[in-house]
Design a protein around this motif. Structure first.
Motif, PDB file in Angstrom:
ATOM      1  N   VAL A 231       5.290  26.061  81.370  1.00 49.92           N
ATOM      2  CA  VAL A 231       4.249  25.764  82.353  1.00 49.92           C
ATOM      3  C   VAL A 231       2.947  26.467  81.997  1.00 49.92           C
ATOM      4  CG1 VAL A 231       3.615  25.966  84.792  1.00 49.92           C
ATOM      5  CG2 VAL A 231       5.954  25.363  84.162  1.00 49.92           C
ATOM      6  N   SER A 232       3.041  27.667  81.461  1.00 51.10           N
ATOM      7  CA  SER A 232       1.835  28.432  81.124  1.00 51.10           C
ATOM      8  C   SER A 232       1.012  27.756  80.035  1.00 51.10           C
ATOM      9  CB  SER A 232       2.222  29.846  80.671  1.00 51.10           C
ATOM     10  OG  SER A 232       2.777  29.835  79.361  1.00 51.10           O
ATOM     11  N   GLU A 233       1.654  26.918  79.222  1.00 51.04           N
ATOM     12  CA  GLU A 233       0.959  26.284  78.100  1.00 51.04           C
ATOM     13  C   GLU A 233       0.582  24.839  78.372  1.00 51.04           C
ATOM     14  OE1 GLU A 233       3.632  27.038  74.860  1.00 51.04           O
ATOM     15  OE2 GLU A 233       3.082  29.150  74.731  1.00 51.04           O
TER      16      GLU A 233
ATOM     17  N   GLU B 292      -4.719  40.271  79.880  1.00 52.13           N
ATOM     18  CA  GLU B 292      -4.668  38.813  79.906  1.00 52.13           C
ATOM     19  C   GLU B 292      -3.873  38.265  78.724  1.00 52.13           C
ATOM     20  OE1 GLU B 292      -8.640  37.347  80.192  1.00 52.13           O
ATOM     21  OE2 GLU B 292      -9.007  38.252  82.149  1.00 52.13           O
ATOM     22  N   VAL B 293      -2.742  38.881  78.470  1.00 53.54           N
ATOM     23  CA  VAL B 293      -1.861  38.442  77.391  1.00 53.54           C
ATOM     24  C   VAL B 293      -1.146  37.166  77.835  1.00 53.54           C
ATOM     25  CG1 VAL B 293       0.149  39.044  75.974  1.00 53.54           C
ATOM     26  CG2 VAL B 293      -1.549  40.798  76.564  1.00 53.54           C
ATOM     27  N   PRO B 294      -1.113  36.122  77.001  1.00 52.75           N
ATOM     28  CA  PRO B 294      -0.402  34.897  77.378  1.00 52.75           C
ATOM     29  C   PRO B 294       1.068  35.173  77.674  1.00 52.75           C
ATOM     30  CG  PRO B 294      -1.769  34.530  75.439  1.00 52.75           C
ATOM     31  CD  PRO B 294      -1.786  36.005  75.698  1.00 52.75           C
TER      32      PRO B 294
ATOM     33  N   GLN C  94      -8.099  29.186  70.937  1.00 53.53           N
ATOM     34  CA  GLN C  94      -6.662  29.155  71.207  1.00 53.53           C
ATOM     35  C   GLN C  94      -5.880  29.907  70.142  1.00 53.53           C
ATOM     36  OE1 GLN C  94      -6.452  28.400  74.478  1.00 53.53           O
ATOM     37  NE2 GLN C  94      -4.670  27.138  74.019  1.00 53.53           N
ATOM     38  N   ILE C  95      -6.285  29.757  68.886  1.00 55.48           N
ATOM     39  CA  ILE C  95      -5.600  30.458  67.794  1.00 55.48           C
ATOM     40  C   ILE C  95      -5.737  31.964  67.965  1.00 55.48           C
ATOM     41  CG2 ILE C  95      -5.682  30.916  65.309  1.00 55.48           C
ATOM     42  CD1 ILE C  95      -6.445  27.920  64.976  1.00 55.48           C
ATOM     43  N   ALA C  96      -6.932  32.422  68.327  1.00 54.95           N
ATOM     44  CA  ALA C  96      -7.145  33.850  68.530  1.00 54.95           C
ATOM     45  C   ALA C  96      -6.334  34.374  69.701  1.00 54.95           C
ATOM     46  CB  ALA C  96      -8.633  34.123  68.753  1.00 54.95           C
ATOM     47  N   LEU C  97      -6.158  33.528  70.722  1.00 55.00           N
ATOM     48  CA  LEU C  97      -5.436  33.949  71.915  1.00 55.00           C
ATOM     49  C   LEU C  97      -3.930  33.930  71.703  1.00 55.00           C
ATOM     50  CD1 LEU C  97      -5.566  34.682  74.960  1.00 55.00           C
ATOM     51  CD2 LEU C  97      -5.460  32.240  75.439  1.00 55.00           C
ATOM     52  N   LEU C  98      -3.430  32.862  71.086  1.00 56.36           N
ATOM     53  CA  LEU C  98      -1.984  32.656  70.990  1.00 56.36           C
ATOM     54  C   LEU C  98      -1.390  33.088  69.656  1.00 56.36           C
ATOM     55  CD1 LEU C  98      -1.756  29.131  72.668  1.00 56.36           C
ATOM     56  CD2 LEU C  98      -1.298  31.352  73.708  1.00 56.36           C
ATOM     57  N   ARG C  99      -2.240  33.307  68.632  1.00 56.78           N
ATOM     58  CA  ARG C  99      -1.768  33.743  67.316  1.00 56.78           C
ATOM     59  C   ARG C  99      -0.656  32.829  66.801  1.00 56.78           C
ATOM     60  NH1 ARG C  99      -1.308  40.312  68.389  1.00 56.78           N
ATOM     61  NH2 ARG C  99      -3.298  40.549  69.445  1.00 56.78           N
TER      62      ARG C  99
ATOM     63  N   ARG D  11       3.876  33.732  76.835  1.00 54.63           N
ATOM     64  CA  ARG D  11       4.777  33.759  75.681  1.00 54.63           C
ATOM     65  C   ARG D  11       4.713  35.111  74.965  1.00 54.63           C
ATOM     66  NH1 ARG D  11       7.237  29.953  72.574  1.00 54.63           N
ATOM     67  NH2 ARG D  11       6.187  28.248  73.680  1.00 54.63           N
ATOM     68  N   GLU D  12       3.503  35.637  74.820  1.00 53.34           N
ATOM     69  CA  GLU D  12       3.331  36.902  74.112  1.00 53.34           C
ATOM     70  C   GLU D  12       3.788  38.094  74.956  1.00 53.34           C
ATOM     71  OE1 GLU D  12       2.603  37.084  71.007  1.00 53.34           O
ATOM     72  OE2 GLU D  12       2.312  34.931  70.833  1.00 53.34           O
ATOM     73  N   ARG D  13       3.835  37.941  76.269  1.00 53.74           N
ATOM     74  CA  ARG D  13       4.383  39.007  77.113  1.00 53.74           C
ATOM     75  C   ARG D  13       5.873  39.171  76.836  1.00 53.74           C
ATOM     76  NH1 ARG D  13       1.175  38.434  82.958  1.00 53.74           N
ATOM     77  NH2 ARG D  13      -0.823  37.858  82.014  1.00 53.74           N
ATOM     78  N   ASN D  14       6.563  38.043  76.659  1.00 51.15           N
ATOM     79  CA  ASN D  14       7.970  38.126  76.265  1.00 51.15           C
ATOM     80  C   ASN D  14       8.124  38.841  74.934  1.00 51.15           C
ATOM     81  OD1 ASN D  14       9.139  36.909  78.495  1.00 51.15           O
ATOM     82  ND2 ASN D  14       9.277  34.885  77.566  1.00 51.15           N
ATOM     83  N   ALA D  15       7.223  38.560  73.995  1.00 52.75           N
ATOM     84  CA  ALA D  15       7.287  39.200  72.685  1.00 52.75           C
ATOM     85  C   ALA D  15       7.091  40.715  72.810  1.00 52.75           C
ATOM     86  CB  ALA D  15       6.230  38.611  71.748  1.00 52.75           C
ATOM     87  N   LEU D  16       6.207  41.143  73.684  1.00 53.91           N
ATOM     88  CA  LEU D  16       5.995  42.573  73.914  1.00 53.91           C
ATOM     89  C   LEU D  16       7.256  43.227  74.465  1.00 53.91           C
ATOM     90  CD1 LEU D  16       2.417  42.535  75.491  1.00 53.91           C
ATOM     91  CD2 LEU D  16       3.026  43.485  73.260  1.00 53.91           C
ATOM     92  N   LEU D  17       7.884  42.570  75.431  1.00 54.57           N
ATOM     93  CA  LEU D  17       9.108  43.108  76.025  1.00 54.57           C
ATOM     94  C   LEU D  17      10.218  43.207  74.994  1.00 54.57           C
ATOM     95  CD1 LEU D  17       9.022  41.173  79.409  1.00 54.57           C
ATOM     96  CD2 LEU D  17       8.754  43.643  79.132  1.00 54.57           C
ATOM     97  N   LEU D  18      10.374  42.198  74.169  1.00 56.01           N
ATOM     98  CA  LEU D  18      11.406  42.219  73.135  1.00 56.01           C
ATOM     99  C   LEU D  18      11.147  43.340  72.131  1.00 56.01           C
ATOM    100  CD1 LEU D  18      11.839  38.405  72.474  1.00 56.01           C
ATOM    101  CD2 LEU D  18      13.600  39.966  73.335  1.00 56.01           C
ATOM    102  N   ALA D  19       9.887  43.535  71.783  1.00 51.05           N
ATOM    103  CA  ALA D  19       9.549  44.586  70.824  1.00 51.05           C
ATOM    104  C   ALA D  19       9.886  45.970  71.366  1.00 51.05           C
ATOM    105  CB  ALA D  19       8.067  44.507  70.466  1.00 51.05           C
ATOM    106  N   ALA D  20       9.873  46.103  72.695  1.00 55.15           N
ATOM    107  CA  ALA D  20      10.183  47.394  73.318  1.00 55.15           C
ATOM    108  C   ALA D  20      11.666  47.530  73.654  1.00 55.15           C
ATOM    109  CB  ALA D  20       9.344  47.570  74.580  1.00 55.15           C
ATOM    110  N   GLY D  21      12.447  46.493  73.364  1.00 50.32           N
ATOM    111  CA  GLY D  21      13.881  46.561  73.622  1.00 50.32           C
ATOM    112  C   GLY D  21      14.308  46.042  74.970  1.00 50.32           C
TER     113      GLY D  21
END
Length: 267
Positions: free
Chosen positions: A243-245, A63-65, A176-181, A67-77
């Motif tokens: 839209v997600s936010e 259940e990663v938000p 929200q802070i814990a979820l979205l960092r 925005r953070e899914r994009n961050a995961l993808l970027l971190a993996a290249g």
């Protein structure tokens, strides 16, 4: 929205952080994602580079938000999977019109739309009614719902159960802070949490109209105390970060007196 970067931003440690935050074991996550605990372990330690499909699958089960899914993808290249489209973009026209119709249709009851940092994107006349008498500087764009509510010159002095309602809002922000960092959210939280509670707040007056199933906001308007139950709606399966936010918050009259009062204001 500005997000908080971790010390180790590799996709493995990031996924491990989300898994630990969700309190899910490697085995449980592996079963959910049709993988193996060994493979999950290898991903988290950097011994195995996950595919784009695997990252998205794990993010879904964690259940990663968006925005953070994009961050995961970027971190993996990999390239981001989800666009972030401005709400005033022509492609968002149907969405904007639909939300505006919803706000108008909810009148005379208050309703508003906020983004992930509680910036008010749209509001109806019910919100304008509640904000009567608030200094213009607090209403100037970008209007923030948390600042408007908790500022000593905002709605706070008129909220009769301010300590309860303030506690509810601060807990909501903490989740929200814990979820979205988000650094932006944390700064906002520290700002509004520092506001003192006005001495004149009538927190301890017994209220026999409080409904047992939800905490109401009891707010004074022109000498009449109104009682509202707040509901928040978000979009299901969003494919865009913006839209997600988005969140649509509506205030439902919690007693017949509030309903009648608002109806009496309708032209």
């Amino acid at each position: 929205m500005t997000t908080t970067a971790g010390i180790d931003t590799g996709v493995g440690p990031m996924l491990r952080g989300w898994r630990e935050q969700r309190r899910i074991s490697q085995l449980e996550l592996a079963l959910r994602a049709d993988s193996s605990a060994r493979h999950i372990s290898f991903i988290e330690t950097g011994r195995s580079r996950p595919s784009q499909e695997m990252i998205l699958r794990l993010a879904e089960h964690l259940e990663v938000p968006v925005r953070e899914r994009n961050a995961l993808l970027l971190a993996a290249g990999y390239a981001p999977q989800y666009a972030e489209t401005a709400l005033d973009d022509p492609s968002m026209g149907a969405l904007r019109e639909g939300m505006e119709r919803l706000l108008r249709g909810y009148e005379p009851f208050p309703a508003l739309i906020v983004d992930g940092t509680y910036t008010v994107l749209a509001a109806n006349r019910g919100i304008a009614m509640l904000a009567e008498g608030v200094p213009e500087r607090l209403l100037a764009p970008p209007l923030n719902a948390m600042r408007l509510t908790l500022h000593p010159q905002g709605l706070a002095p008129r909220i009769r159960n301010l300590r309860q309602w303030r506690g509810h809002l601060l807990e909501q922000m903490e989740r929200q802070i814990a979820l979205l960092r988000s650094d932006t959210l944390r700064e906002l939280y520290e700002e509004v949490a520092a506001h003192p509670v006005p001495d004149a707040v009538d927190d301890d007056t017994p209220d026999h109209t409080v409904v047992p199933f939800a905490l109401p906001m009891r707010i004074e308007h022109r000498g009449t105390v109104l009682s509202f139950i707040s509901t928040i709606a978000t979009f299901n399966t969003p494919m865009d970060v913006t839209v997600s936010e988005l969140a649509i918050e509506t205030f439902l009259p919690a007693d017949p007196e509030t309903f009648a009062y608002l109806q009496s204001l309708t032209p």
